[in-house]
Design an enzyme around this catalytic site. Structure first.
Site, short mmCIF file in Angstrom:
data_model
loop_
_atom_site.label_atom_id
_atom_site.label_comp_id
_atom_site.label_asym_id
_atom_site.label_seq_id
_atom_site.Cartn_x
_atom_site.Cartn_y
_atom_site.Cartn_z
N GLN A 1 3.17 9.92 1.55
CA GLN A 1 4.46 9.24 1.39
C GLN A 1 5.17 9.66 0.11
O GLN A 1 6.37 9.43 -0.02
CB GLN A 1 4.27 7.72 1.37
CG GLN A 1 3.85 7.16 2.72
CD GLN A 1 3.75 5.65 2.64
OE1 GLN A 1 2.71 5.12 2.26
NE2 GLN A 1 4.82 4.95 2.99
N HIS B 1 -3.20 0.86 8.54
CA HIS B 1 -1.83 1.37 8.36
C HIS B 1 -1.83 2.54 7.36
O HIS B 1 -1.27 3.60 7.63
CB HIS B 1 -0.91 0.24 7.88
CG HIS B 1 0.48 0.67 7.54
ND1 HIS B 1 1.59 0.20 8.22
CD2 HIS B 1 0.96 1.54 6.59
CE1 HIS B 1 2.68 0.78 7.70
NE2 HIS B 1 2.32 1.58 6.71
N GLU B 2 -2.47 2.32 6.21
CA GLU B 2 -2.45 3.36 5.16
C GLU B 2 -3.19 4.61 5.61
O GLU B 2 -2.74 5.73 5.37
CB GLU B 2 -3.03 2.83 3.85
CG GLU B 2 -2.23 1.70 3.20
CD GLU B 2 -0.74 1.96 3.11
OE1 GLU B 2 -0.34 3.13 2.97
OE2 GLU B 2 0.04 0.99 3.21
N CYS C 1 6.91 -0.60 6.18
CA CYS C 1 6.43 0.64 5.56
C CYS C 1 7.52 1.14 4.62
O CYS C 1 8.70 1.14 4.99
CB CYS C 1 6.15 1.67 6.65
SG CYS C 1 5.54 3.24 6.01
N LEU C 2 7.13 1.57 3.42
CA LEU C 2 8.11 2.08 2.47
C LEU C 2 8.81 3.33 3.00
O LEU C 2 9.89 3.67 2.54
CB LEU C 2 7.45 2.36 1.11
CG LEU C 2 6.92 1.12 0.38
CD1 LEU C 2 6.14 1.54 -0.87
CD2 LEU C 2 8.05 0.17 0.02
N HIS D 1 -1.39 7.07 7.83
CA HIS D 1 -0.50 8.02 7.15
C HIS D 1 -1.21 9.36 6.91
O HIS D 1 -0.57 10.41 6.90
CB HIS D 1 -0.06 7.46 5.79
CG HIS D 1 1.08 6.49 5.87
ND1 HIS D 1 2.34 6.84 6.27
CD2 HIS D 1 1.15 5.16 5.56
CE1 HIS D 1 3.14 5.78 6.21
NE2 HIS D 1 2.44 4.74 5.79
N GLY E 1 0.84 -1.20 0.00
CA GLY E 1 0.00 0.00 0.00
C GLY E 1 0.87 1.24 0.00
O GLY E 1 2.07 1.17 0.27
NI NI Z 1 3.35 2.89 5.46
#
Ligand code: NI
Length: 187
Positions: free
Chosen positions: A52, A144-145, A102-103, A148, A47
Site C-alpha cells: 500500500q 485483510h492485511e 481500506c486506506l 494485500h 492496519g
Molecule cells: Ni487494506
C-alpha cells in the site's frame, strides 16, 4: 518521520504478489516498518500492508483496539504488531460477514465474508517467531492485511456488489446487518 504515499485501488502495485523479506533484521526493513506505522497512524488506519506504500514486500502492521471486538474467545485487543512474511491458515469452516474499509479504497466500506477463526505465524523485526490464534475482528484484520500481500483488495472478496457503500451514505442511512444480509449473515 516519513509519511509515505498510499497507493489507491487501480495502482498496479496493489495487484501484484509481494516478495518475501530475506532478512527481517535488515535496517531497510526496520525503516520501512517505522514509516508504515507512522503513515498508518497519520491516516487513522487499523492496519497497513507494505504494497500500500509502494513497497511490494511481505510485511504488514496493525493493531486491534478494544472497540470492535466480537466477544469471541481469541478476539482480544492487540498492541501494534509487525508481521514479516506472515502465513495465515483458517481454523474450521465458519465464515462471517463484517464491515471493512481500506486506506487504498478511501471513503468506502464493504461487507466482507472472512474466516471466523484463523491461526497465523510470521517473524518480527528481531527475527523472532510470532504465532497466534485469532478470531472475530482480530482475525478479520489479519486476513485483510495479508490479502494485500497477494494483490487482493477487499472489494474482490465481496459476494454481492450491493455490499459496497460510500461511508457518508452509510452514516446517513445505517444498515441493519441482520435484515440486510438475511440468510447470508453467516455462511
Ligand atoms: Ni487494506
Amino acid at each position: 518521520m516519513s509519511l509515505l504515499k498510499i497507493a489507491r485501488m487501480g495502482n498496479p502495485v496493489l495487484r501484484q504478489k509481494a516478495a518475501a523479506v530475506d532478512d527481517p533484521q535488515a535496517p531497510w526493513v526496520r525503516r520501512l516498518v517505522k514509516d508504515m506505522v507512522e503513515t498508518m497512524e497519520d491516516a487513522g488506519g487499523t492496519g497497513l500492508a507494505a504494497p500500500q506504500v509502494h513497497a511490494p514486500w511481505r510485511s504488514v502492521v496493525f493493531f486491534v483496539s478494544g472497540e470492535r471486538l466480537s466477544g469471541l474467545p481469541g478476539d482480544v485487543a492487540q498492541q501494534l504488531t509487525v508481521l514479516i512474511n506472515p502465513v495465515v491458515e483458517p481454523v474450521g469452516e465458519e465464515r462471517a460477514f463484517g464491515w471493512e474499509g481500506c486506506l487504498s479504497v478511501p471513503g468506502m466500506r464493504g461487507l466482507v465474508p472472512r474466516h471466523l477463526r484463523i491461526r497465523y505465524h510470521a517473524l518480527d523485526l528481531d527475527g523472532n517467531l510470532v504465532e497466534r490464534e485469532a478470531a472475530g475482528f482480530h482475525a478479520r484484520v489479519v486476513q485483510h492485511e495479508c490479502d494485500h500481500l497477494d494483490g487482493i483488495l477487499y472489494p474482490q472478496r465481496l459476494v454481492d456488489l450491493r455490499h459496497l457503500f460510500f461511508m457518508d451514505e452509510l452514516e446517513r442511512h445505517p444498515v441493519d446487518l441482520a435484515e440486510f444480509l438475511g440468510e447470508t449473515l453467516v455462511e
